[in-house]
Design a protein around this motif. Structure first.
Motif, PDB file in Angstrom:
ATOM      1  N   ARG A  63       0.832  -1.209   0.000  1.00 47.53           N
ATOM      2  CA  ARG A  63       0.000   0.000   0.000  1.00 47.53           C
ATOM      3  C   ARG A  63       0.864   1.256   0.000  1.00 47.53           C
ATOM      4  NH1 ARG A  63      -4.125   1.689   2.809  1.00 47.53           N
ATOM      5  NH2 ARG A  63      -3.349   1.241   4.919  1.00 47.53           N
ATOM      6  N   VAL A  64       2.020   1.213   0.651  1.00 48.02           N
ATOM      7  CA  VAL A  64       2.945   2.350   0.592  1.00 48.02           C
ATOM      8  C   VAL A  64       3.397   2.590  -0.849  1.00 48.02           C
ATOM      9  CG1 VAL A  64       5.292   3.088   1.179  1.00 48.02           C
ATOM     10  CG2 VAL A  64       3.770   2.247   2.967  1.00 48.02           C
ATOM     11  N   LEU A  65       3.708   1.526  -1.556  1.00 47.38           N
ATOM     12  CA  LEU A  65       4.135   1.680  -2.957  1.00 47.38           C
ATOM     13  C   LEU A  65       3.033   2.321  -3.794  1.00 47.38           C
ATOM     14  CD1 LEU A  65       6.008  -1.704  -3.509  1.00 47.38           C
ATOM     15  CD2 LEU A  65       6.949   0.524  -2.854  1.00 47.38           C
ATOM     16  N   ASP A  66       1.792   1.926  -3.557  1.00 46.61           N
ATOM     17  CA  ASP A  66       0.672   2.550  -4.266  1.00 46.61           C
ATOM     18  C   ASP A  66       0.565   4.027  -3.912  1.00 46.61           C
ATOM     19  OD1 ASP A  66       0.013   0.055  -5.287  1.00 46.61           O
ATOM     20  OD2 ASP A  66      -1.382  -0.383  -3.658  1.00 46.61           O
ATOM     21  N   ALA A  67       0.745   4.331  -2.625  1.00 44.19           N
ATOM     22  CA  ALA A  67       0.629   5.715  -2.177  1.00 44.19           C
ATOM     23  C   ALA A  67       1.701   6.593  -2.793  1.00 44.19           C
ATOM     24  CB  ALA A  67       0.702   5.774  -0.652  1.00 44.19           C
ATOM     25  N   VAL A  68       2.917   6.091  -2.862  1.00 46.08           N
ATOM     26  CA  VAL A  68       4.007   6.857  -3.464  1.00 46.08           C
ATOM     27  C   VAL A  68       3.751   7.062  -4.951  1.00 46.08           C
ATOM     28  CG1 VAL A  68       6.464   6.796  -4.044  1.00 46.08           C
ATOM     29  CG2 VAL A  68       5.705   6.130  -1.752  1.00 46.08           C
ATOM     30  N   GLU A  69       3.294   6.030  -5.597  1.00 44.25           N
ATOM     31  CA  GLU A  69       3.034   6.099  -7.034  1.00 44.25           C
ATOM     32  C   GLU A  69       1.924   7.094  -7.353  1.00 44.25           C
ATOM     33  OE1 GLU A  69       3.491   2.493 -10.035  1.00 44.25           O
ATOM     34  OE2 GLU A  69       1.560   2.435  -9.014  1.00 44.25           O
ATOM     35  N   ASN A  70       0.988   7.255  -6.431  1.00 40.33           N
ATOM     36  CA  ASN A  70      -0.160   8.124  -6.674  1.00 40.33           C
ATOM     37  C   ASN A  70      -0.094   9.439  -5.903  1.00 40.33           C
ATOM     38  OD1 ASN A  70      -2.150   6.461  -8.396  1.00 40.33           O
ATOM     39  ND2 ASN A  70      -1.490   5.021  -6.818  1.00 40.33           N
ATOM     40  N   PHE A  71       1.091   9.804  -5.465  1.00 45.85           N
ATOM     41  CA  PHE A  71       1.279  11.050  -4.724  1.00 45.85           C
ATOM     42  C   PHE A  71       1.573  12.178  -5.717  1.00 45.85           C
ATOM     43  CE2 PHE A  71       2.848  14.140  -1.814  1.00 45.85           C
ATOM     44  CZ  PHE A  71       2.418  13.784  -0.546  1.00 45.85           C
ATOM     45  N   HIS A  72       0.526  12.902  -6.078  1.00 44.74           N
ATOM     46  CA  HIS A  72       0.657  14.030  -6.997  1.00 44.74           C
ATOM     47  C   HIS A  72      -0.469  15.011  -6.721  1.00 44.74           C
ATOM     48  CE1 HIS A  72      -2.710  12.502  -9.423  1.00 44.74           C
ATOM     49  NE2 HIS A  72      -2.171  11.307  -9.220  1.00 44.74           N
ATOM     50  N   PHE A  73      -0.242  16.267  -7.067  1.00 42.33           N
ATOM     51  CA  PHE A  73      -1.202  17.324  -6.770  1.00 42.33           C
ATOM     52  C   PHE A  73      -1.945  17.715  -8.047  1.00 42.33           C
ATOM     53  CE2 PHE A  73       2.011  17.492  -3.526  1.00 42.33           C
ATOM     54  CZ  PHE A  73       1.324  17.814  -2.367  1.00 42.33           C
ATOM     55  N   LEU A  95       5.014  22.030  -6.359  1.00 42.94           N
ATOM     56  CA  LEU A  95       4.118  20.904  -6.073  1.00 42.94           C
ATOM     57  C   LEU A  95       3.382  20.430  -7.324  1.00 42.94           C
ATOM     58  CD1 LEU A  95       2.530  22.092  -2.693  1.00 42.94           C
ATOM     59  CD2 LEU A  95       4.277  20.323  -2.998  1.00 42.94           C
ATOM     60  N   ALA A  96       3.070  21.343  -8.216  1.00 45.74           N
ATOM     61  CA  ALA A  96       2.342  20.982  -9.435  1.00 45.74           C
ATOM     62  C   ALA A  96       3.111  19.964 -10.268  1.00 45.74           C
ATOM     63  CB  ALA A  96       2.050  22.229 -10.261  1.00 45.74           C
ATOM     64  N   ASP A  97       4.430  19.981 -10.173  1.00 41.85           N
ATOM     65  CA  ASP A  97       5.271  19.068 -10.948  1.00 41.85           C
ATOM     66  C   ASP A  97       5.773  17.887 -10.125  1.00 41.85           C
ATOM     67  OD1 ASP A  97       5.071  20.680 -13.240  1.00 41.85           O
ATOM     68  OD2 ASP A  97       6.783  21.914 -12.630  1.00 41.85           O
ATOM     69  N   TYR A  98       5.272  17.757  -8.901  1.00 37.46           N
ATOM     70  CA  TYR A  98       5.847  16.746  -8.008  1.00 37.46           C
ATOM     71  C   TYR A  98       5.546  15.324  -8.451  1.00 37.46           C
ATOM     72  CZ  TYR A  98       6.908  13.892  -3.952  1.00 37.46           C
ATOM     73  OH  TYR A  98       7.422  12.919  -3.128  1.00 37.46           O
ATOM     74  N   ARG A  99       6.592  14.558  -8.559  1.00 39.22           N
ATOM     75  CA  ARG A  99       6.533  13.102  -8.648  1.00 39.22           C
ATOM     76  C   ARG A  99       7.767  12.601  -7.913  1.00 39.22           C
ATOM     77  NH1 ARG A  99       2.448  14.439 -10.644  1.00 39.22           N
ATOM     78  NH2 ARG A  99       1.205  13.454 -12.302  1.00 39.22           N
ATOM     79  N   PHE A 100       7.604  11.620  -7.073  1.00 36.46           N
ATOM     80  CA  PHE A 100       8.771  11.092  -6.357  1.00 36.46           C
ATOM     81  C   PHE A 100       9.723  10.455  -7.362  1.00 36.46           C
ATOM     82  CE2 PHE A 100      11.002   7.653  -4.084  1.00 36.46           C
ATOM     83  CZ  PHE A 100      11.663   8.433  -3.133  1.00 36.46           C
ATOM     84  N   SER A 101      10.995  10.844  -7.313  1.00 35.73           N
ATOM     85  CA  SER A 101      11.976  10.338  -8.276  1.00 35.73           C
ATOM     86  C   SER A 101      13.138   9.628  -7.592  1.00 35.73           C
ATOM     87  CB  SER A 101      12.527  11.498  -9.123  1.00 35.73           C
ATOM     88  OG  SER A 101      13.211  12.441  -8.305  1.00 35.73           O
ATOM     89  N   GLY A 102      13.011   9.393  -6.294  1.00 32.90           N
ATOM     90  CA  GLY A 102      14.110   8.789  -5.549  1.00 32.90           C
ATOM     91  C   GLY A 102      14.033   7.274  -5.465  1.00 32.90           C
ATOM     92  N   ASP A 103      14.721   6.742  -4.463  1.00 34.33           N
ATOM     93  CA  ASP A 103      14.820   5.295  -4.252  1.00 34.33           C
ATOM     94  C   ASP A 103      14.241   4.939  -2.890  1.00 34.33           C
ATOM     95  OD1 ASP A 103      16.277   5.170  -6.660  1.00 34.33           O
ATOM     96  OD2 ASP A 103      18.169   5.505  -5.588  1.00 34.33           O
ATOM     97  N   ILE A 104      13.646   3.762  -2.804  1.00 33.07           N
ATOM     98  CA  ILE A 104      13.127   3.265  -1.524  1.00 33.07           C
ATOM     99  C   ILE A 104      13.563   1.814  -1.351  1.00 33.07           C
ATOM    100  CG2 ILE A 104      11.090   2.774  -0.140  1.00 33.07           C
ATOM    101  CD1 ILE A 104       9.609   4.972  -1.573  1.00 33.07           C
ATOM    102  N   TRP A 105      14.131   1.546  -0.191  1.00 32.41           N
ATOM    103  CA  TRP A 105      14.465   0.186   0.210  1.00 32.41           C
ATOM    104  C   TRP A 105      13.694  -0.119   1.491  1.00 32.41           C
ATOM    105  CZ3 TRP A 105      18.577  -3.122  -1.720  1.00 32.41           C
ATOM    106  CH2 TRP A 105      19.193  -2.603  -2.875  1.00 32.41           C
ATOM    107  N   GLY A 106      13.387  -1.378   1.731  1.00 31.22           N
ATOM    108  CA  GLY A 106      12.669  -1.688   2.956  1.00 31.22           C
ATOM    109  C   GLY A 106      12.608  -3.168   3.246  1.00 31.22           C
TER     110      GLY A 106
END
Length: 442
Positions: A63-73, A95-106
């Motif tokens: 669900r976190v992966l879905d949330a990150v993927e859909n985090f946009h304004f 914010l209008a151009d925000y898309r997460f472009s980093g890396d996540i490990w877990g």
């Protein structure tokens, strides 16, 4: 997407406003100060387990992966932020151009964790990482709490089946997340159709007391249900007199009756009496399902009873008294610029009252004893010792803003079973105690 974690991605909304206002105001201030693009590392972890718990269960990663993927304004959100004067014009443009472009490990979903385990590591610019704090914590804290409760109940139930039926005891969206987390923790089915539809969790359900009360007598109610659902159905037998209901149930459905459900009274005593009665009536294969405000302690107390399945609601979806894992999301390292070549510097909060944290970008591994049983959670910031190189726990989840680790929900469920089996036997004791293995920082 049948094998994807989501199952069915139905009308997935933006998650950008599932956040606290200060995440956005920090971005505004950092943009103005010229520090927003500094390369940063955040980690989600918990300083301690809930009182008396011996291990935690990682749930909610999908669900976190879905949330990150859909985090946009979207435009409507940006208008709201502007009209409420929450952030200024330059921040709105960013914010209008925000898309997460980093890396996540877990830690992979279903894995167990302990105090200090770096359950999630988020890397990117300060601004893009800090925005994700609230939504990540809200998911992990809720889902991991439910999964931990489910795991304790599963351990107490042994080989007997568990039915998640807590939808009416929590928020409607939390109910779906709870079903998902419970399945990871060891539950077999859910009564929540939304969870079944979205995550492909097996669903079950037959009738409530209202159905019996609708009819002129219990026999008519049982006949109507059997005619509709077949002889393998489960009949609810505690609306009036249990012994009379069991007799009527077998007369109506025959010895092929699938199961009877008991939802009140002294479950231990009734289960023994009902089993004896069913056997005397020739319904030796008819199962007994018990419900009624069960938790792991009640389930354990019924271990000697002839019960085949447990239905759990309130205590499950509220974490059996521990509705959150107290996870936090802290900046642990940062550079002085956005340059990938710029070295990361450990940073850490120093506070009184046990709220300090350990700085540095961390790895984690689980050390095993000579019998292959876990003996320590080892967390470090330097080189990984040779003996732990193949025991590392963090896996890559997001690379350059793209999700790379979707998996079927059953994979998380199976992982949890294996992870719990790899702990010392005392892990599943219900008596209060310390974490079953220590966390060692190196």
């Amino acid at each position: 997407m049948n094998s994807a974690d989501l199952g069915r991605r139905v009308g997935v909304p933006s998650t950008a406003l599932f956040t606290d206002q200060y995440e956005l105001t920090m971005v505004q201030a950092a943009l103005k100060a010229g520090t927003a693009d500094r390369r940063s590392v955040f980690e989600a972890f918990t300083r301690r387990l809930p009182e008396g718990r011996r291990y935690g269960v990682v749930a909610g990663i999908g669900r976190v992966l879905d949330a990150v993927e859909n985090f946009h304004f979207d435009d409507e959100m940006l208008t709201f932020l502007r009209d409420q004067n929450i952030v200024d014009g330059p921040t709105l443009a960013w914010l209008a151009d925000y898309r997460f472009s980093g890396d996540i490990w877990g830690y992979p979903e279903g894995e167990v964790y302990f105090p200090g385990s770096p359950i999630l590591r988020v890397e990117g610019s300060f601004a893009e990482c800090v925005l994700l704090e609230t939504v990540i914590l809200s998911i992990l804290n809720h889902d991991s709490a439910v999964a931990a409760a489910a795991s304790r109940m599963s351990a107490a139930a042994g080989d007997r089946r568990l039915i998640e039926m807590g939808a009416r005891r929590t928020h409607e969206l939390s109910a779906v997340a709870s079903s998902r987390a419970a399945y990871i923790g060891g539950f077999d089915t859910t009564s929540d159709l939304a969870a079944g539809f979205r995550y492909n969790i097996p669903t079950v359900g037959t009738s409530a007391h209202a159905f019996t009360l609708l009819h002129d007598n219990e026999r008519d109610a049982f006949r109507a249900q059997v005619d509709s659902l077949g002889r393998k159905t489960t009949l609810l037998v505690d609306t009036y007199d249990v012994a009379e209901a069991v007799r009527t149930a077998v007369e109506v459905a025959g010895t092929e009756l699938g199961a009877v459900r008991i939802d009140s009274g002294d479950l231990l005593l009734l289960a023994h009496r009902v089993r004896q009665q069913l056997d005397e009536l020739g319904a030796t294969e008819t199962k007994i399902v018990v419900t009624s405000d069960l938790d792991e302690y009640a389930i354990a107390s019924l271990a000697a009873a002839p019960v085949d399945a447990y239905g759990v609601g309130t205590q499950l979806v509220t974490g059996s008294g521990q509705p959150t894992c107290s996870m936090v999301y802290k900046l642990v390292a940062r550079a002085t610029s956005a340059d990938p070549a710029e070295p990361l510097r450990p940073v850490a909060k120093k506070s009184l009252g046990g709220k300090s944290s350990v700085g540095g970008r961390k790895w984690a591994a689980r050390r095993l004893d000579e019998n292959g049983v876990a003996e320590a959670e080892v967390v470090g910031t330097g080189p990984v010792p040779d003996g732990l190189a193949d025991r590392q726990l963090l896996v890559e989840l997001v690379r350059g803003g793209e999700v790379v680790a979707r998996e079927p929900l059953d994979a998380a469920r199976e992982r949890h079973i294996a992870a719990r089996r790899g702990l010392p036997m005392s892990a599943v004791q219900l008596s209060k105690g310390e974490p079953v293995i220590p966390t060692e920082f190196v």
